[in-house]
Design an enzyme around this catalytic site. Structure first.
Site, PDB file in Angstrom:
ATOM      1  N   GLU A  85      76.706  -2.356 -12.517  1.00  0.00           N
ATOM      2  CA  GLU A  85      76.345  -1.629 -11.298  1.00  0.00           C
ATOM      3  C   GLU A  85      77.074  -0.287 -11.232  1.00  0.00           C
ATOM      4  O   GLU A  85      77.858  -0.039 -10.309  1.00  0.00           O
ATOM      5  CB  GLU A  85      76.642  -2.466 -10.057  1.00  0.00           C
ATOM      6  CG  GLU A  85      75.731  -3.661  -9.927  1.00  0.00           C
ATOM      7  CD  GLU A  85      75.806  -4.342  -8.559  1.00  0.00           C
ATOM      8  OE1 GLU A  85      76.828  -4.206  -7.877  1.00  0.00           O
ATOM      9  OE2 GLU A  85      74.831  -4.998  -8.184  1.00  0.00           O
TER      10      GLU A  85
ATOM     11  N   GLU B 127      70.301  -9.538 -11.140  1.00  0.00           N
ATOM     12  CA  GLU B 127      71.027 -10.349 -10.163  1.00  0.00           C
ATOM     13  C   GLU B 127      70.163 -10.505  -8.921  1.00  0.00           C
ATOM     14  O   GLU B 127      69.514  -9.548  -8.492  1.00  0.00           O
ATOM     15  CB  GLU B 127      72.321  -9.663  -9.696  1.00  0.00           C
ATOM     16  CG  GLU B 127      73.395  -9.515 -10.731  1.00  0.00           C
ATOM     17  CD  GLU B 127      74.639  -8.813 -10.151  1.00  0.00           C
ATOM     18  OE1 GLU B 127      74.841  -8.838  -8.922  1.00  0.00           O
ATOM     19  OE2 GLU B 127      75.387  -8.229 -10.938  1.00  0.00           O
TER      20      GLU B 127
HETATM   21  C1  GLA Z   1      77.094  -7.252  -7.319  1.00  0.00           C
HETATM   22  C2  GLA Z   1      77.934  -7.431  -8.564  1.00  0.00           C
HETATM   23  C3  GLA Z   1      78.315  -8.852  -8.823  1.00  0.00           C
HETATM   24  C4  GLA Z   1      78.652  -9.572  -7.547  1.00  0.00           C
HETATM   25  C5  GLA Z   1      77.503  -9.449  -6.590  1.00  0.00           C
HETATM   26  C6  GLA Z   1      77.716 -10.195  -5.298  1.00  0.00           C
HETATM   27  O1  GLA Z   1      75.762  -7.327  -7.523  1.00  0.00           O
HETATM   28  O2  GLA Z   1      77.332  -6.894  -9.700  1.00  0.00           O
HETATM   29  O3  GLA Z   1      79.424  -8.836  -9.687  1.00  0.00           O
HETATM   30  O4  GLA Z   1      79.784  -9.011  -6.984  1.00  0.00           O
HETATM   31  O5  GLA Z   1      77.342  -8.109  -6.265  1.00  0.00           O
HETATM   32  O6  GLA Z   1      76.618 -10.069  -4.432  1.00  0.00           O
END
Ligand code: GLA
Ligand code: GLA
Length: 675
Positions: free
Chosen positions: A157, A315
């Site tokens: 991210e 995710e």
């Molecule tokens: C982000 C991060 C993950 C986790 C999620 C929790 O997407 O990439 O490592 O922290 O948030 O929602």
């Protein structure tokens, strides 16, 4: 960058990737075998490893330990599970920040961001980059011949926490970036309107990032700083990707973007999409009545960023997250329904954060595929059902989302410029965009979302909702498009400024004025809880344009009626349509209510006699491959069941009941038809 999709080690091509972030380093080894058993039971076929594992892979400077990671990679491989391998550079270990505190970012006040959380590194730090790229190279060398590794996952991210850094490294980087953009100080001063408040710069070294200062910080500096910050992270991404491409030319590289409602201070995903071998996105649902519609919109945007190539949902969550003020959980059936919203919009991979819910740490109450309650839990059961569903849907792998009749332009520059302020704080770029996107959904259509610099000329209709910054190239293209028969729809707040955020004078919206045949003299903010009524029974809120002049051939769809608080608006045109060349150009000068916006789209834009859609009609999205079409149907209502006819073979259904020749779709219901 040519599109490349991860391959599975058995060379089968017909599988939807299914899995999640897996953090075995947080668990003793005896848990790993249970993990693998339960992954197999759920039909998981890929996991992401190593995202936050730098401190375990390089426990001391220059000492690399792969034994533990090799062991789990091997176990997964033996179990038929592939690996999306992170480069592990997302968070520097403590020894590194201790030795080199100069890699820590600074906020607007010049204060240090300390270690203890995650992602505490400066995107422009050469020191950080040297260490991170060395790790990337080690990872690539070590795993280059490992058949389990199907994809590389750069950092994590990028921009989630550390997008804005105001340190001296950032200052140096910003100067260099500005030199490339403007070439000389004269051009820069013109772009930044230097004479305003004596902000003229006479030496490059006078330029600093927009650190905290008194009110009214230069909006073009702020806009350029956002562009710069996005570009620096992209540059960083490319530095890691270059190493990976050199070492392992056959393994595609990605990173997880964050296209979702709560994404703040983002990177320019349309630009980034051009540099990823395949696009990945993280999406967390909105726990309110917008849940499904916002998800469709985000997924459609990712499809646009991926230029309609299949993409990866990297995710999402099985239930609540831990980072909202109030973390509402998912309702039964929503794990599957939500996953299929992404699949319908082109995702050929469905992954979650995370596989096993943490026992400790900041995310211990964030849901997971395998919750604290363990194997005997509703969540794990639904995950197993999802594994079965994705297997049934494997035919759709590689198909593309059908082109919509309408493209809606999404623009990061406009969003960033709007963040710098406007006449009303009630205006929020993404909320306005969502409002119009939802109006199109209410009209029964899923719109494609396209970047303004991408090709939108091949759509029947193109909409520019609140697209504030428009350059002359786009306005020329719009003119040619309408002339050639296209339908252009422009809203309030669009086409006002050029890319330096200099207003096109002579009446708004300068970039489109001549095509639309409207001239806006002034904006009128509408206060909270106030509306204006229009002559055809519609109403508007937040913003109304003072349209003082229209071209003679403009048809007025609605006028402001005589009850408006703002007396100057009374009787003025506010929604117009103009024939232009072989096409037409429409303008909406106020934020129509949800119902009226849907009417406008359905009747005036699409030319339908009745509003088809509304949230009690099914939402249909099709994926196409050759002459085959797979139709996903969702129930948009959160409380009511709807009935639909059985049209083709049912490939898969969830939360549905068969009744004679119809399908009753419960809330969260989804059906997929196949030829
Ligand atoms: C982000 C991060 C993950 C986790 C999620 C929790 O997407 O990439 O490592 O922290 O948030 O929602
Ligand atoms: C003050 C300042 C002006 C201007 C106005 C704007 O009066 O003196 O320079 O900024 O505010 O309202």
């Amino acid at each position: 960058m040519a599109y490349r999709w991860p391959k599975f080690f058995d060379n089968r091509k017909d599988r939807i990737w299914f899995g999640g972030d897996y953090n075995p380093e947080q668990w003793p080894e005896h848990v790993w075998d249970e993990d693998i058993r339960l992954m197999q039971k759920a039909k998981v076929n890929i996991v992401t490893l190593g995202v936050f594992a730098w401190a375990l892979i390089e426990p001391e400077e220059g000492i690399f330990c792969f034994d533990w990671l090799d062991k789990i990679v091997d176990k997964l491989y033996q179990a038929g599970i592939a690996v999306d391998m992170a480069t592990a550079t997302a968070t520097p270990p403590r020894w590194l920040t201790d030795k080199h505190p100069e890699i820590l970012p600074q906020n607007e006040r010049g204060e240090l961001i300390w270690p203890g959380g995650r992602q505490q590194w400066r995107p422009t730090s050469k020191v950080f980059r040297d260490y991170a790229l060395r790790l990337t190279k080690k990872m690539a060398e070590h795993y280059k011949n490992n058949p389990a590794v199907a994809a590389w996952h750069v950092s994590n991210e990028l921009g989630c926490h550390n997008i804005f850094d105001y340190s001296d490294d950032a200052a140096a980087g910003f100067r260099k970036w500005l030199k490339e953009r403007y070439g000389n100080l004269e051009t820069l001063n013109r772009a930044w309107n230097g004479p305003f408040w004596s902000q003229i710069v006479t030496d490059w070294n006078q330029i600093i990032p927009p650190r905290e200062c008194y009110a009214g910080i230069n909006p073009t500096t702020l806009l350029d700083f956002k562009r710069f910050s996005s570009d620096m992270l992209l540059d960083y991404y490319r530095a890691e990707a270059d190493i990976l491409h050199t070492q392992t030319p056959n393994i595609p590289v990605t990173t997880n973007l964050m296209v979702m409602e709560n994404q703040v201070n983002p990177v320019d995903c349309f630009k980034w999409g051009g540099y990823l071998d395949f696009v990945s996105n993280d999406h967390y649902y909105l726990p309110d009545e917008r849940q499904l519609d916002e998800m469709i919109m985000s997924a459609a945007m990712v499809s646009g960023i991926a230029r309609k190539n299949p993409w990866c949902l990297m995710e999402n969550s099985t239930s609540s997250v831990n980072w909202r003020p109030v973390n509402l959980r998912k309702q039964p059936g929503e794990i599957i329904r939500d996953a299929l919203v992404h699949v319908a919009n082109g995702a050929d991979a469905v992954n979650f954060f995370q596989w096993r819910q943490s026992e400790a740490g900041a995310e211990k109450f964030h849901s997971a595929m395998l919750p604290h309650a363990g194997e005997k839990s509703k969540i794990y059961k639904e995950i197993c059902e999802l594994g079965n569903a994705l297997e049934k849907l494997k035919k759709i792998v590689g198909s593309r989302v059908e082109q919509s009749e309408i493209a809606v332009i999404y623009d990061y520059d406009s969003w960033w410029a709007y963040e710098n302020g406007l006449l009303t704080k009630l205006f929020d770029y993404r909320a306005e965009f969502f409002h119009w996107y939802r109006a199109i959904l209410d009209a029964g259509v899923t719109a494609d979302i396209v970047g303004k610099n991408d090709c939108w000329e091949n759509y029947k209709t193109v909409m520019f909702p609140v697209t504030y910054l428009v350059d002359s190239d786009v306005s020329k293209r719009a003119e040619r498009y309408v002339n050639g028969g296209g339908c252009l729809v422009v809203t309030y707040g669009a086409g006002i400024s050029d890319p330096c955020d200099h207003v096109y004078t002579g009446g708004y919206p300068g970039a489109f004025r001549d095509i639309l045949g409207v001239r806006v003299e002034e904006f009128s903010a509408i206060d909270k809880d106030h509306t204006i009524s229009l002559s055809n029974g519609w109403s508007g809120s937040i913003w109304a344009d003072d349209i003082s002049e229209i071209a003679g051939d403009c048809e007025v769809i609605a006028y402001v009626d005589d009850t408006a608080d703002d007396r100057a608006l009374r009787g003025q045109p506010i929604v117009t349509s103009r024939p232009y060349g072989a096409g037409k150009a429409m303008y909406v000068g106020t934020k129509l209510s949800r119902k009226d916006a849907a009417q406008f789209i359905s009747k005036n834009v699409f030319g339908r006699t009745a509003l088809c859609g509304g949230d009690e009609s099914p939402m249909r999205i099709r994926r196409i491959q050759g002459d085959k079409s797979y139709e996903f149907v969702f129930n948009r209502s959160r409380s009511k069941a709807i009935e639909i006819p059985v049209e083709q073979t049912i490939l898969y259904g969830s939360n549905i009941v068969m009744k004679d020749k119809t399908i009753v779709m419960e809330p969260s219901g989804v059906v997929v038809f196949a030829p």
